[in-house]
Design an enzyme around this catalytic site. Sequence first.
Site, PDB file in Angstrom:
ATOM      1  N   ASP A   1       0.869  -1.185   0.000  1.00  0.00           N
ATOM      2  CA  ASP A   1       0.000   0.000   0.000  1.00  0.00           C
ATOM      3  C   ASP A   1       0.904   1.232   0.000  1.00  0.00           C
ATOM      4  O   ASP A   1       2.131   1.130  -0.157  1.00  0.00           O
ATOM      5  CB  ASP A   1      -1.031  -0.051   1.140  1.00  0.00           C
TER       6      ASP A   1
ATOM      7  N   CYS B   1       2.484  -3.494   4.002  1.00  0.00           N
ATOM      8  CA  CYS B   1       1.619  -2.349   4.362  1.00  0.00           C
ATOM      9  C   CYS B   1       2.245  -1.728   5.595  1.00  0.00           C
ATOM     10  O   CYS B   1       3.434  -1.942   5.858  1.00  0.00           O
ATOM     11  CB  CYS B   1       0.153  -2.762   4.524  1.00  0.00           C
TER      12      CYS B   1
ATOM     13  N   THR C   1       1.771  -2.288   8.844  1.00  0.00           N
ATOM     14  CA  THR C   1       2.160  -3.323   9.817  1.00  0.00           C
ATOM     15  C   THR C   1       2.400  -4.682   9.168  1.00  0.00           C
ATOM     16  O   THR C   1       2.929  -5.586   9.819  1.00  0.00           O
ATOM     17  CB  THR C   1       1.033  -3.529  10.844  1.00  0.00           C
TER      18      THR C   1
ATOM     19  N   HIS D   1       7.945 -24.909   7.839  1.00  0.00           N
ATOM     20  CA  HIS D   1       6.890 -25.658   8.535  1.00  0.00           C
ATOM     21  C   HIS D   1       5.489 -25.391   7.992  1.00  0.00           C
ATOM     22  O   HIS D   1       4.643 -26.275   8.019  1.00  0.00           O
ATOM     23  CB  HIS D   1       6.893 -25.317  10.035  1.00  0.00           C
TER      24      HIS D   1
ATOM     25  N   HIS E   1       4.827 -31.863   8.729  1.00  0.00           N
ATOM     26  CA  HIS E   1       4.243 -30.537   8.480  1.00  0.00           C
ATOM     27  C   HIS E   1       3.205 -30.585   7.356  1.00  0.00           C
ATOM     28  O   HIS E   1       2.295 -29.754   7.323  1.00  0.00           O
ATOM     29  CB  HIS E   1       5.344 -29.532   8.144  1.00  0.00           C
TER      30      HIS E   1
HETATM   31  C1  RB5 Z   1      -2.615   2.500   6.561  1.00  0.00           C
HETATM   32  O1  RB5 Z   1      -2.722   3.624   7.358  1.00  0.00           O
HETATM   33  C2  RB5 Z   1      -2.492   1.269   7.444  1.00  0.00           C
HETATM   34  O2  RB5 Z   1      -3.671   1.027   8.109  1.00  0.00           O
HETATM   35  C3  RB5 Z   1      -2.094   0.066   6.614  1.00  0.00           C
HETATM   36  O3  RB5 Z   1      -0.884   0.322   5.970  1.00  0.00           O
HETATM   37  C4  RB5 Z   1      -1.857  -1.235   7.369  1.00  0.00           C
HETATM   38  O4  RB5 Z   1      -0.951  -1.052   8.427  1.00  0.00           O
HETATM   39  C5  RB5 Z   1      -3.019  -2.005   7.758  1.00  0.00           C
HETATM   40  O5  RB5 Z   1      -2.912  -3.109   8.320  1.00  0.00           O
END
Ligand code: RB5
Length: 150
Positions: A8, A65, A67, A98, A133
């Site tokens: 993203d 993204c 996180t 695994h 596995h």
């Molecule tokens: C974008 O602000 C953020 O929500 C996205 O990049 C991501 O971390 C979502 O899981």
Amino acid sequence: MKIAIASDHTGVELKSEIIKYLQELGHETDDFGTNSKESIDYPIYGKKVADEVAKGKYDGGVLICGTGIGISLAANKVKGIRAAVCSEPYSAKLSKQHNNSNIIAFGARVVGVDLAKMIVKEWIEAKFEGGRHSKRVDLISKIENGEKII
Ligand code: RB5
């Protein structure tokens, strides 16, 4: 290996670094976007890569993204996808050995460039170990297919 990659808006810069790194390691990459910092919705990019990997067009996928969580959750809704979100190389390697992960995901707001490269390298070089596995990964597929496992 042939790798599909997407992020993203939060992961655009890290994605470019990872593409460069994968190419230096001798891998082929296809970039499925996004390529601007304009805010977009990560499920769209998670699905693009997940669809390609599920169709067998790529050996694996990389998703980024903020996180790594949202984009991996979206990818994991595509049948046949096992996307592992990892913030360190050990889990990345084990996710292949695994769990036979076919997509690695991480967060541009969580890991730096060097750590992300280590995660990708461990994951790409690891091999699924099969054996005990396989049965467990098969059980995951059965859940996906609505089959009874208990
Ligand atoms: C974008 O602000 C953020 O929500 C996205 O990049 C991501 O971390 C979502 O899981």
